[in-house]
Write a protein that holds these residues in place. Structure first.
Motif, short mmCIF file in Angstrom:
data_model
loop_
_atom_site.label_atom_id
_atom_site.label_comp_id
_atom_site.label_asym_id
_atom_site.label_seq_id
_atom_site.Cartn_x
_atom_site.Cartn_y
_atom_site.Cartn_z
N ALA A 176 0.85 -1.20 0.00
CA ALA A 176 0.00 0.00 0.00
C ALA A 176 0.88 1.24 0.00
O ALA A 176 2.00 1.22 0.49
N ASN A 177 0.37 2.33 -0.55
CA ASN A 177 1.06 3.62 -0.52
C ASN A 177 0.01 4.72 -0.39
O ASN A 177 -0.79 4.91 -1.31
N PRO A 178 -0.03 5.43 0.76
CA PRO A 178 0.85 5.33 1.93
C PRO A 178 0.73 3.97 2.62
O PRO A 178 -0.24 3.26 2.40
N PRO A 179 1.73 3.64 3.46
CA PRO A 179 1.69 2.35 4.14
C PRO A 179 0.39 2.15 4.91
O PRO A 179 -0.19 3.09 5.45
N ALA A 180 -0.04 0.89 4.95
CA ALA A 180 -1.30 0.56 5.60
C ALA A 180 -1.15 0.49 7.12
O ALA A 180 -0.07 0.23 7.65
N LYS A 181 -2.26 0.72 7.80
CA LYS A 181 -2.39 0.45 9.22
C LYS A 181 -3.19 -0.85 9.37
O LYS A 181 -4.15 -1.08 8.63
N TYR A 182 -2.78 -1.67 10.32
CA TYR A 182 -3.35 -3.02 10.44
C TYR A 182 -4.17 -3.16 11.72
O TYR A 182 -3.89 -2.54 12.74
N ALA A 219 -6.23 -4.15 6.41
CA ALA A 219 -5.18 -3.19 6.06
C ALA A 219 -5.88 -1.95 5.51
O ALA A 219 -6.72 -2.05 4.60
N GLU A 220 -5.53 -0.78 6.02
CA GLU A 220 -6.28 0.43 5.67
C GLU A 220 -5.35 1.63 5.55
O GLU A 220 -4.44 1.82 6.37
N ASN A 221 -5.55 2.43 4.52
CA ASN A 221 -4.99 3.78 4.44
C ASN A 221 -6.10 4.72 3.99
O ASN A 221 -7.26 4.29 3.88
N GLN A 222 -5.76 5.97 3.68
CA GLN A 222 -6.81 6.94 3.36
C GLN A 222 -7.48 6.67 2.02
O GLN A 222 -8.50 7.30 1.69
N LEU A 223 -6.94 5.72 1.26
CA LEU A 223 -7.51 5.43 -0.06
C LEU A 223 -8.39 4.20 -0.07
O LEU A 223 -9.09 3.95 -1.05
N GLY A 224 -8.35 3.41 1.00
CA GLY A 224 -9.21 2.23 1.01
C GLY A 224 -8.87 1.27 2.12
O GLY A 224 -7.93 1.48 2.91
N LYS A 225 -9.66 0.19 2.18
CA LYS A 225 -9.50 -0.82 3.23
C LYS A 225 -9.74 -2.19 2.63
O LYS A 225 -10.68 -2.38 1.84
N ARG A 226 -8.87 -3.15 2.98
CA ARG A 226 -9.03 -4.53 2.53
C ARG A 226 -8.96 -5.48 3.72
O ARG A 226 -8.27 -5.20 4.70
N THR A 227 -9.66 -6.61 3.57
CA THR A 227 -9.72 -7.62 4.62
C THR A 227 -9.09 -8.91 4.12
O THR A 227 -9.37 -9.35 3.00
N SER A 228 -8.27 -9.51 4.96
CA SER A 228 -7.59 -10.75 4.59
C SER A 228 -8.55 -11.94 4.62
O SER A 228 -9.68 -11.85 5.13
N GLU A 229 -8.07 -13.06 4.11
CA GLU A 229 -8.77 -14.31 4.30
C GLU A 229 -8.54 -14.78 5.75
O GLU A 229 -7.65 -14.29 6.44
N TYR A 230 -9.33 -15.78 6.19
CA TYR A 230 -9.19 -16.30 7.54
C TYR A 230 -7.99 -17.26 7.63
O TYR A 230 -7.66 -17.94 6.66
N ILE A 231 -7.36 -17.26 8.79
CA ILE A 231 -6.34 -18.26 9.08
C ILE A 231 -6.77 -18.99 10.35
O ILE A 231 -7.20 -18.37 11.33
#
Length: 238
Positions: A176-182, A219-231
């Motif tokens: 991500a750019n800027p780096p994501a926050k988790y 994982a989120e920055n000011q441009l968007g948010k994504r969710t991982s698969e489950y582990i």
């Protein structure tokens, strides 16, 4: 360089040459050879017709590079780089990208257009301006393409069987750019409650059987948010 006239001239005509506007008194022929410095300009006239000198010729000045639009460059947007240099004869332009100390030719032309710029287009760019007298090179301009996080990946360390009481670390990573926050969550636990962690890593210093279950991160920055698969974490009792 050769001094030419569209008018019919008498045989054995004499010529006057100018360097940076000053007469070169040792030159009277129609041709003139000289080592050209970048800042020099030359013109000529037929002797007796000094009021009608040629236009000066000169090598391209150091090109300038402009970026449109200015400001933040988001992935998928249209971006144009423009190269400009004062030169006579007019300059021809070429674009290059600098990668790992190598220089990759991109295209010819005054403008370099990205109709839908991608994260892979990030990097340093420069242009050259060239005419029959010389080639000059611009300063580099850095293109920093911002983009929302890609799909996060999740890893567990150590791998293999997880024994109760051992130390276990889950790691979330996303480009991500800027780096994501988790942020870390456990499945079937209300996500509106306090998340398990707001760090890239979720650490169990002494994991318990009650910690078994499915985990995921965002994982989120000011441009968007994504969710991982489950582990799935399966804690074994000794």
């Amino acid at each position: 360089m050769k001094c030419l006239s569209s008018c019919r001239l008498p045989d054995r005509s004499s010529y006057i040459w100018y360097k940076n506007g000053q007469v070169i008194r040792s030159q009277t022929s129609s041709s003139y050879s000289v080592y050209l410095n970048r800042a020099d300009s030359f013109s000529c006239a037929v002797k007796g017709h000094e009021d009608f000198p040629s236009l000066p010729v000169y090598a391209p000045k150091v090109p300038s590079v402009s970026l449109s639009p200015s400001g933040e460059i988001k992935e998928g947007s249209s971006v144009t780089l423009t190269c400009s240099s004062d030169a006579n004869p007019a300059a021809k332009y070429a674009w290059y990208k600098r990668t790992y100390q190598h220089y990759e030719f991109i295209s010819e032309g005054r403008q370099l257009v990205f109709s839908s710029i991608q994260s892979s287009d990030s990097g340093y760019y420069y242009c050259t301006a060239e005419n029959t007298l010389r080639k000059t090179t611009s300063e580099s301009i850095f293109i920093d393409v911002t983009y929302a996080p890609k799909l996060p990946s999740v890893s567990v360390s150590p791998s293999g069987e997880i024994i109760e009481g051992s130390s276990v670390t889950l790691t979330c990573s996303s480009d991500a750019n800027p780096p994501a926050k988790y942020t870390w969550y456990k499945k079937n636990v209300n996500p509106d409650l306090q998340p398990l962690s707001k760090e890239p890593q979720l650490v169990f210093s002494s994991i318990q059987s009650s910690d078994s279950g499915e985990y995921y991160c965002t994982a989120e920055n000011q441009l968007g948010k994504r969710t991982s698969e489950y582990i799935f974490i399966d804690v074994k009792c000794e």
